[in-house]
Design an enzyme around this catalytic site. Sequence first.
Site, short mmCIF file in Angstrom:
data_model
loop_
_atom_site.label_atom_id
_atom_site.label_comp_id
_atom_site.label_asym_id
_atom_site.label_seq_id
_atom_site.Cartn_x
_atom_site.Cartn_y
_atom_site.Cartn_z
N GLU A 1 1.61 5.77 6.36
CA GLU A 1 1.24 6.85 5.44
C GLU A 1 2.40 7.45 4.64
OE1 GLU A 1 -1.11 9.70 7.63
OE2 GLU A 1 -2.81 8.31 7.79
N GLU B 1 -6.40 3.05 9.84
CA GLU B 1 -6.76 4.26 10.59
C GLU B 1 -8.07 4.82 10.08
OE1 GLU B 1 -4.00 7.45 10.97
OE2 GLU B 1 -2.29 6.14 11.44
#
Length: 345
Positions: free
Chosen positions: A163, A274
Amino acid sequence: MSALQRPRRTVLAIRCAALLLTACPWMACAEPPLSGINLAGGEFNSGRKPGIFGKDYIYPDTRTAAPFVAMGMKIVRVPILWERIQPVPFQPLSTAEQARLDKVVATLAPFRIIILDIHNYGANGGQRLDQSPDGSAKLADLWRRLAEHYRGNKQVAFGLMNEPNGMAPARWRSMVNESVVAIRKAGARNMLFVPGSNWTGAHSWIAGGRASNAAAFQNFRDPAGNYAIEMHQYLDSDSSGMKAQCEAPPVIQRRMEAATKWLRDNRHKGFLGEFGAPANAACLDSLDALLKHLDANADVWMGWAYWAGGPWWGANYPMSLQPVQGKARPQAAIVAKYSQTGAAR
């Protein structure tokens, strides 16, 4: 073969191909995505660097992984804190931490793909990589060293960064390019998982036009041709995964459609690295809708990994999939349904 036989056989072949496509359209015939799990723990207590193994952070063991192997999962994503595996940029990897990771890789051998995920959000030592004059070189150096160590193990895959955020996608893309070159020059052909910036959200992948992840990674290519574009997608209103309520299934479907189309249009494979859901009925419906979308678009989604399992979540983390005292979580029935569709792969 006579000239007369040749056209007849050609016509028969065309007719057979047409029947096959009618009975089994390409999307419906694609193999189901590989299912997987994030086994968290290696990134815990990130404020303590390097921290104490077994007290501040932990890696999965055989017992932790067993329920997910039994479920038919083929991918495991293992979060790692950069500063623990390489305490000083441009210096050798930590011998002690490397030994722990080697043990983890051996322990997780029942999975087909073991992703080593640098879980640093696009930063090192508290500084965002694009704000450091040598940030790109730091990351490439880390991956060169890891690539040299794991290039002989095809099960090990490289999750370039968890991320990244706060930096322009084009700037992040240039860092990705440098790391990919370093990995391939090291002689490693291991699979790469390549995220975008902006938390690599599927819902926002095309947002921003020329300043989007979609524009930055449209023409991405790996010299070894062994990669997937990694996106994340949570089910709550802001896609953060921090809220107990989830958006309705049609909203989840719409969030995924643009990213799925982009993957197909640009001939990339995607990996949903995710996603997760609390155990209430509405969220379970949305979780089912998300996994159904991935299954229906298996021509472009090669796999997914649920967030999360791991030994230290306990009973209170709402998205945990780790059984408690041998009892499965409510989310497990839905995740298992889609895991088993691809279990034979």
